[in-house]
Design a protein around this motif. Structure first.
Motif, PDB file in Angstrom:
ATOM      1  N   GLU A 421       0.368  -0.812   9.946  1.00 27.89           N
ATOM      2  CA  GLU A 421      -0.319  -0.690   8.662  1.00 27.89           C
ATOM      3  C   GLU A 421      -0.956   0.695   8.541  1.00 27.89           C
ATOM      4  O   GLU A 421      -0.884   1.347   7.500  1.00 27.89           O
ATOM      5  N   ASP A 422      -1.596   1.137   9.614  1.00 30.41           N
ATOM      6  CA  ASP A 422      -2.253   2.446   9.595  1.00 30.41           C
ATOM      7  C   ASP A 422      -1.237   3.562   9.416  1.00 30.41           C
ATOM      8  O   ASP A 422      -1.473   4.530   8.684  1.00 30.41           O
ATOM      9  N   VAL A 423      -0.092   3.441  10.115  1.00 28.78           N
ATOM     10  CA  VAL A 423       0.953   4.457   9.989  1.00 28.78           C
ATOM     11  C   VAL A 423       1.498   4.485   8.569  1.00 28.78           C
ATOM     12  O   VAL A 423       1.705   5.557   7.980  1.00 28.78           O
ATOM     13  N   GLU A 424       1.743   3.303   7.994  1.00 30.18           N
ATOM     14  CA  GLU A 424       2.266   3.226   6.637  1.00 30.18           C
ATOM     15  C   GLU A 424       1.308   3.878   5.653  1.00 30.18           C
ATOM     16  O   GLU A 424       1.712   4.663   4.793  1.00 30.18           O
ATOM     17  N   ARG A 425       0.016   3.565   5.779  1.00 30.74           N
ATOM     18  CA  ARG A 425      -0.982   4.145   4.873  1.00 30.74           C
ATOM     19  C   ARG A 425      -1.001   5.671   5.006  1.00 30.74           C
ATOM     20  O   ARG A 425      -1.031   6.395   3.998  1.00 30.74           O
ATOM     21  N   SER A 426      -0.965   6.149   6.250  1.00 24.28           N
ATOM     22  CA  SER A 426      -0.997   7.595   6.481  1.00 24.28           C
ATOM     23  C   SER A 426       0.214   8.278   5.861  1.00 24.28           C
ATOM     24  O   SER A 426       0.097   9.352   5.261  1.00 24.28           O
ATOM     25  N   MET A 427       1.410   7.666   6.005  1.00 24.21           N
ATOM     26  CA  MET A 427       2.625   8.260   5.448  1.00 24.21           C
ATOM     27  C   MET A 427       2.565   8.303   3.923  1.00 24.21           C
ATOM     28  O   MET A 427       2.987   9.284   3.303  1.00 24.21           O
ATOM     29  N   ILE A 428       2.027   7.248   3.312  1.00 22.18           N
ATOM     30  CA  ILE A 428       1.906   7.201   1.852  1.00 22.18           C
ATOM     31  C   ILE A 428       0.941   8.279   1.370  1.00 22.18           C
ATOM     32  O   ILE A 428       1.223   9.010   0.411  1.00 22.18           O
ATOM     33  N   GLU A 429      -0.201   8.417   2.036  1.00 23.59           N
ATOM     34  CA  GLU A 429      -1.185   9.418   1.632  1.00 23.59           C
ATOM     35  C   GLU A 429      -0.632  10.825   1.808  1.00 23.59           C
ATOM     36  O   GLU A 429      -0.872  11.707   0.980  1.00 23.59           O
ATOM     37  N   LYS A 456       2.634  -0.998  -2.399  1.00 23.80           N
ATOM     38  CA  LYS A 456       1.987  -0.592  -1.151  1.00 23.80           C
ATOM     39  C   LYS A 456       0.661   0.122  -1.423  1.00 23.80           C
ATOM     40  O   LYS A 456      -0.305  -0.016  -0.664  1.00 23.80           O
ATOM     41  N   ILE A 457       0.617   0.897  -2.505  1.00 21.83           N
ATOM     42  CA  ILE A 457      -0.629   1.574  -2.891  1.00 21.83           C
ATOM     43  C   ILE A 457      -1.709   0.540  -3.195  1.00 21.83           C
ATOM     44  O   ILE A 457      -2.872   0.684  -2.793  1.00 21.83           O
ATOM     45  N   GLN A 458      -1.306  -0.520  -3.918  1.00 24.35           N
ATOM     46  CA  GLN A 458      -2.262  -1.589  -4.225  1.00 24.35           C
ATOM     47  C   GLN A 458      -2.712  -2.300  -2.952  1.00 24.35           C
ATOM     48  O   GLN A 458      -3.891  -2.616  -2.778  1.00 24.35           O
ATOM     49  N   LYS A 459      -1.768  -2.543  -2.048  1.00 22.04           N
ATOM     50  CA  LYS A 459      -2.097  -3.254  -0.808  1.00 22.04           C
ATOM     51  C   LYS A 459      -3.108  -2.475   0.026  1.00 22.04           C
ATOM     52  O   LYS A 459      -4.038  -3.049   0.604  1.00 22.04           O
ATOM     53  N   HIS A 460      -2.940  -1.155   0.084  1.00 26.90           N
ATOM     54  CA  HIS A 460      -3.816  -0.337   0.924  1.00 26.90           C
ATOM     55  C   HIS A 460      -5.067   0.150   0.182  1.00 26.90           C
ATOM     56  O   HIS A 460      -5.932   0.779   0.792  1.00 26.90           O
ATOM     57  N   GLY A 461      -5.134  -0.117  -1.143  1.00 26.25           N
ATOM     58  CA  GLY A 461      -6.298   0.328  -1.908  1.00 26.25           C
ATOM     59  C   GLY A 461      -6.378   1.841  -2.024  1.00 26.25           C
ATOM     60  O   GLY A 461      -7.466   2.429  -1.994  1.00 26.25           O
ATOM     61  N   ILE A 462      -5.225   2.506  -2.158  1.00 29.25           N
ATOM     62  CA  ILE A 462      -5.177   3.963  -2.254  1.00 29.25           C
ATOM     63  C   ILE A 462      -5.313   4.383  -3.711  1.00 29.25           C
ATOM     64  O   ILE A 462      -4.695   3.791  -4.601  1.00 29.25           O
ATOM     65  N   ASP A 463      -6.099   5.415  -3.964  1.00 30.28           N
ATOM     66  CA  ASP A 463      -6.258   5.948  -5.316  1.00 30.28           C
ATOM     67  C   ASP A 463      -5.411   7.212  -5.445  1.00 30.28           C
ATOM     68  O   ASP A 463      -5.800   8.278  -4.948  1.00 30.28           O
ATOM     69  N   PRO A 464      -4.235   7.150  -6.095  1.00 30.00           N
ATOM     70  CA  PRO A 464      -3.355   8.328  -6.193  1.00 30.00           C
ATOM     71  C   PRO A 464      -4.021   9.502  -6.904  1.00 30.00           C
ATOM     72  O   PRO A 464      -3.680  10.657  -6.644  1.00 30.00           O
ATOM     73  N   ALA A 465      -4.988   9.221  -7.789  1.00 27.15           N
ATOM     74  CA  ALA A 465      -5.610  10.284  -8.579  1.00 27.15           C
ATOM     75  C   ALA A 465      -6.341  11.296  -7.696  1.00 27.15           C
ATOM     76  O   ALA A 465      -6.435  12.488  -8.031  1.00 27.15           O
ATOM     77  N   ARG A 466      -6.820  10.850  -6.530  1.00 26.26           N
ATOM     78  CA  ARG A 466      -7.580  11.777  -5.696  1.00 26.26           C
ATOM     79  C   ARG A 466      -6.688  12.806  -5.003  1.00 26.26           C
ATOM     80  O   ARG A 466      -7.191  13.765  -4.427  1.00 26.26           O
ATOM     81  N   PHE A 467      -5.367  12.610  -5.101  1.00 28.25           N
ATOM     82  CA  PHE A 467      -4.456  13.576  -4.505  1.00 28.25           C
ATOM     83  C   PHE A 467      -3.958  14.604  -5.525  1.00 28.25           C
ATOM     84  O   PHE A 467      -3.246  15.520  -5.182  1.00 28.25           O
TER      85      PHE A 467
END
Length: 472
Positions: A421-429, A456-467
């Motif tokens: 899970e951590d690797v997946e989140r890191s790769m997405i970010e 996957k973005i929803q699952k990890h709670g990632i905010d694409p706008a901050r990138f």
């Protein structure tokens, strides 16, 4: 030139739709209705990729995989079926399929997988070309990797190889410093000369001076005859000083003289000996830090670091894992007399999740161990977990933990699921940062569909706008 794709599908309407879709994407598809027709077409025309259904008249798509691979070893196969089961998918992968799709599937996702397969084919061709060029240079070594870091390494090798200057190769243990040194020598003007290697950490201090510089008869007790050192033996060629950071301080002035003046003196000798060699030094230590700590001479460091090649650790270039796996499996097949075709996605996920403290050398050992544990042609996740558990147990023992420490309330090792899970989140970010937060482009970089990325973005709670606005 458009890539040729062979479609094997007995449903005429679906076959026509696929051909039309592939043509619109810039490919050059041809279609047939059976495996037998497909094999005949493959014998007449080379194809980069084959898309085959499973349920076909005559031979099935699963049976076709090994036949296609035997006839066209460099052609990847993607299997499509309306009757998907995990067993069928595993069987397809075991027989050598690149991927497996269940109908109905997204044409966008299919295009991404096709392009990834074709890109891998291109990387294999480029890797083969690099292997050939290095082998032609006196049977040179093989450098595996297409990551940005390894491309820089290869570029530096070619840039400095012909300059006859001193080279310093740095990197952690197991990254391949000796392989890079081999390549520098093999591509240099001195390739036909000797290549002498000395591990400064493996020779006792009281013997290292004689080993490097030689000694005269009677120079010390036991010196019964004149002995030439490694510097003299390397005349006209290259001397590699491995583990340079372990060279004792008392020998460093003598090495500095050899580098600066191209002269040495044997132990017990009174006259200088001219040398014509190239020096390649390698170390896994931080030499500037050693200089600060007065454990390494600054003037020697500056003389040796004229050209520096830093090899990135495996954890910084995990995108090279598929190529490295393919390379080591081919070596294992020769060494152990096996016929390994690849590893499953789950197993590859385990490799991506690992931090590889032993780098490429550790990967080679883990793959060989997994190969010994396997009984089929495809390595599965269970074959690797055993190797990683052995390492985790050893690490626990080093920290003073017993095998039952975790159960007794000690430190817990993160679960495999959490690690992935951590690797997946890191790769997405990382992908979002590289693509300025644009999800469609990030999805293409990751090789998944935009919808899959959004989930996957929803699952990890990632905010694409901050990138948005970031520069990776």
């Amino acid at each position: 030139m458009a890539e040729k794709i062979l479609v094997i599908e007995d449903d005429a309407a679906f076959r026509e739709m696929l051909v039309e879709a592939l043509t619109s994407k810039g490919f050059e598809p041809q279609s047939v209705g059976s495996v037998e027709e497909g094999l005949r077409r493959l014998g007449e025309t080379p194809f980069e990729l084959v898309l085959t259904d499973v349920m076909l008249p005559g031979k099935s798509g699963i049976e076709a995989i090994s036949l296609i691979r035997d006839m066209a070893p460099t052609t990847d196969v993607i299997v499509m079926t309306g009757y998907s089961t995990r067993e069928k998918a595993l069987e397809a992968v075991r027989r050598g399929a690149y991927d497996f799709f269940s109908k109905p599937f997204s044409l966008t996702e299919l295009e991404i997988v096709i392009r990834r397969a074709l890109e891998r084919r291109g990387l294999r061709a480029e890797l083969a070309s690099l292997r050939t060029s290095l082998r032609e240079a006196r049977g040179g070594p093989t450098i595996v990797g297409q990551s940005e870091g390894m491309r820089r390494v290869v570029e530096l090798i070619h840039r400095v190889a012909g300059l006859d200057t001193t080279v310093l190769v740095t990197g952690e243990s197991g990254t391949g410093k000796e392989v890079v040194s081999d390549a520098v020598h093999a591509l240099s003007k001195r390739a036909t000369g000797p290549f002498i290697k000395v591990n400064c950490a493996a020779i006792p201090e009281n013997l290292l001076e004689s080993e490097l510089f030689g000694h005269e008869k009677g120079a010390f007790t036991g010196a019964l005859a004149l002995k030439k050192g490694k510097f003299e033996l390397a005349q006209g060629g290259t001397l590699m000083l491995d583990e340079l950071g372990d060279m004792p301080l008392f020998l460093q002035p003598k090495l500095l003289r050899a580098v600066e003046q191209r002269q040495i003196e044997r132990v017990g000798g009174a006259r200088p000996i001219d040398i014509d060699i190239r020096i390649i030094a390698a170390t896994n230590q931080d030499l500037p830090q050693l200089v600060e700590e007065k454990k390494f001479r600054a003037d020697l460091y500056y003389r040796l670091s004229v050209a520096v090649i830093r090899i990135p650790p495996l954890r910084e270039r995990k995108e090279d894992l598929p190529l490295l796996v393919e390379f080591f499996l081919s070596r294992i097949n020769v060494k152990l007399g096996m016929n390994l075709r690849g590893i499953t996605r789950e197993a590859m996920g385990l490799l991506y999740a690992h931090d590889w403290p032993g780098n490429v050398r550790q990967l080679a050992n883990v793959l060989e161990r997994a190969a010994i544990m396997s009984t089929g042609e495809v390595l599965e996740a269970d074959h690797f977990r055993d190797a990683f558990q052995v390492r985790a147990h050893a690490a626990g023992q080093e920290k003073g933990h017993s095998p039952g420490a975790a159960a007794d309330g000690g430190e817990h090792v993160a679960s495999l699921r959490q690690t992935l899970e951590d690797v997946e989140r890191s790769m997405i970010e990382t992908a979002l940062a590289k693509k300025d937060g644009v999800q469609k482009e990030a999805a293409a970089l990751l090789g998944i569909s935009p919808k899959n990325l959004w989930n996957k973005i929803q699952k990890h709670g990632i905010d694409p706008a901050r990138f948005s606005g970031q520069v990776a």
